[in-house]
Motif scaffolding. Structure first.
Motif, mmCIF file in Angstrom:
data_model
loop_
_atom_site.group_PDB
_atom_site.id
_atom_site.type_symbol
_atom_site.label_atom_id
_atom_site.label_comp_id
_atom_site.label_asym_id
_atom_site.label_seq_id
_atom_site.Cartn_x
_atom_site.Cartn_y
_atom_site.Cartn_z
ATOM 1 N N LYS A 164 -8.714 6.466 -9.489
ATOM 2 C CA LYS A 164 -7.772 6.844 -10.553
ATOM 3 C C LYS A 164 -6.486 7.428 -9.967
ATOM 4 O O LYS A 164 -5.390 7.100 -10.424
ATOM 5 N N ASP A 165 -6.618 8.288 -8.963
ATOM 6 C CA ASP A 165 -5.430 8.865 -8.318
ATOM 7 C C ASP A 165 -4.578 7.767 -7.681
ATOM 8 O O ASP A 165 -3.349 7.789 -7.780
ATOM 9 N N PHE A 166 -5.218 6.821 -7.007
ATOM 10 C CA PHE A 166 -4.506 5.725 -6.358
ATOM 11 C C PHE A 166 -3.765 4.863 -7.386
ATOM 12 O O PHE A 166 -2.632 4.448 -7.156
ATOM 13 N N CYS A 167 -4.387 4.609 -8.523
ATOM 14 C CA CYS A 167 -3.798 3.739 -9.550
ATOM 15 C C CYS A 167 -2.732 4.435 -10.392
ATOM 16 O O CYS A 167 -1.928 3.760 -11.048
ATOM 17 N N MET A 176 1.660 -5.846 -2.362
ATOM 18 C CA MET A 176 0.372 -5.197 -2.529
ATOM 19 C C MET A 176 0.453 -3.791 -1.944
ATOM 20 O O MET A 176 0.940 -3.597 -0.837
ATOM 21 N N ASN A 177 -0.033 -2.822 -2.696
ATOM 22 C CA ASN A 177 -0.155 -1.445 -2.205
ATOM 23 C C ASN A 177 -1.581 -1.233 -1.738
ATOM 24 O O ASN A 177 -2.528 -1.714 -2.369
ATOM 25 N N THR A 178 -1.746 -0.494 -0.647
ATOM 26 C CA THR A 178 -3.095 -0.275 -0.128
ATOM 27 C C THR A 178 -3.215 1.119 0.478
ATOM 28 O O THR A 178 -2.216 1.710 0.906
ATOM 29 N N GLU A 179 -4.433 1.618 0.463
ATOM 30 C CA GLU A 179 -4.747 2.939 1.012
ATOM 31 C C GLU A 179 -6.186 2.895 1.508
ATOM 32 O O GLU A 179 -7.024 2.209 0.930
ATOM 33 N N VAL A 180 -6.470 3.646 2.573
ATOM 34 C CA VAL A 180 -7.833 3.697 3.102
ATOM 35 C C VAL A 180 -8.375 5.115 2.943
ATOM 36 O O VAL A 180 -7.726 6.085 3.348
ATOM 37 N N ARG A 235 -11.285 0.667 1.450
ATOM 38 C CA ARG A 235 -9.903 0.236 1.239
ATOM 39 C C ARG A 235 -9.657 0.008 -0.245
ATOM 40 O O ARG A 235 -10.365 -0.750 -0.900
ATOM 41 N N LEU A 236 -8.633 0.695 -0.771
ATOM 42 C CA LEU A 236 -8.165 0.486 -2.140
ATOM 43 C C LEU A 236 -6.907 -0.368 -2.059
ATOM 44 O O LEU A 236 -5.990 -0.049 -1.283
ATOM 45 N N SER A 237 -6.852 -1.442 -2.823
ATOM 46 C CA SER A 237 -5.686 -2.332 -2.824
ATOM 47 C C SER A 237 -5.290 -2.608 -4.259
ATOM 48 O O SER A 237 -6.157 -2.882 -5.103
ATOM 49 N N PHE A 238 -3.989 -2.546 -4.536
ATOM 50 C CA PHE A 238 -3.475 -2.794 -5.880
ATOM 51 C C PHE A 238 -2.524 -3.990 -5.851
ATOM 52 O O PHE A 238 -1.607 -4.020 -5.030
#
Length: 133
Positions: A23-26, A1-5, A127-130
């Motif tokens: 969109k930038d995160f994905c 899992m990739n994640t960013e806050v 928190r963005l998680s992919f």
């Protein structure tokens, strides 16, 4: 899992559009799911149309449903702060969006927004998680 806050300032806006950040995160991902989560007891995340009045309508509706007065058992903070703690029952603290080829599969007019009526705390983490699929 990739994640960013993300660190978000809500002092001037009750609705903050997160779509570009999502969109930038994905963009570096492929196919999977992106979860957008706000780990706060007084904020939520929604998928709505913005810029055509729907965002203002959402705020007006929430303020009618959650008046700022002394009816709440949760009574610390500014007057009516108990309403802030009820908000996540109406606006979920998370949404999950499918992603294909690094692009969130949002509808033409859909945006991902942070909803925060709480005037006692203007600093929010999102928190963005992919998760690849």
């Amino acid at each position: 899992m990739n994640t960013e806050v993300l660190d978000i300032d809500t002092s001037r806006r009750k609705i903050v559009d997160l779509t570009s950040a999502v969109k930038d995160f994905c963009a570096d991902q492929q196919d999977g799911l992106c979860n957008i989560f706000v780990p706060h007891a007084t904020a939520g995340v929604a998928v709505i149309e913005t810029g055509a009045g729907s965002d203002d309508d959402l705020i007006a509706t929430l303020e009618r449903l959650l008046p700022r007065d002394d009816r709440y058992r949760h009574s610390h903070g500014s007057p009516g702060h108990g309403a802030d703690h009820v908000l996540p029952g109406l606006v979920s603290p998370s949404v999950t969006v499918p992603v294909s080829g690094g692009e969130p599969l949002l509808g033409t007019w859909q945006s991902i927004v942070l909803v925060d009526l709480n005037r006692d705390n203007s600093r929010r983490s999102v928190r963005l998680s992919f998760v690849s699929g």
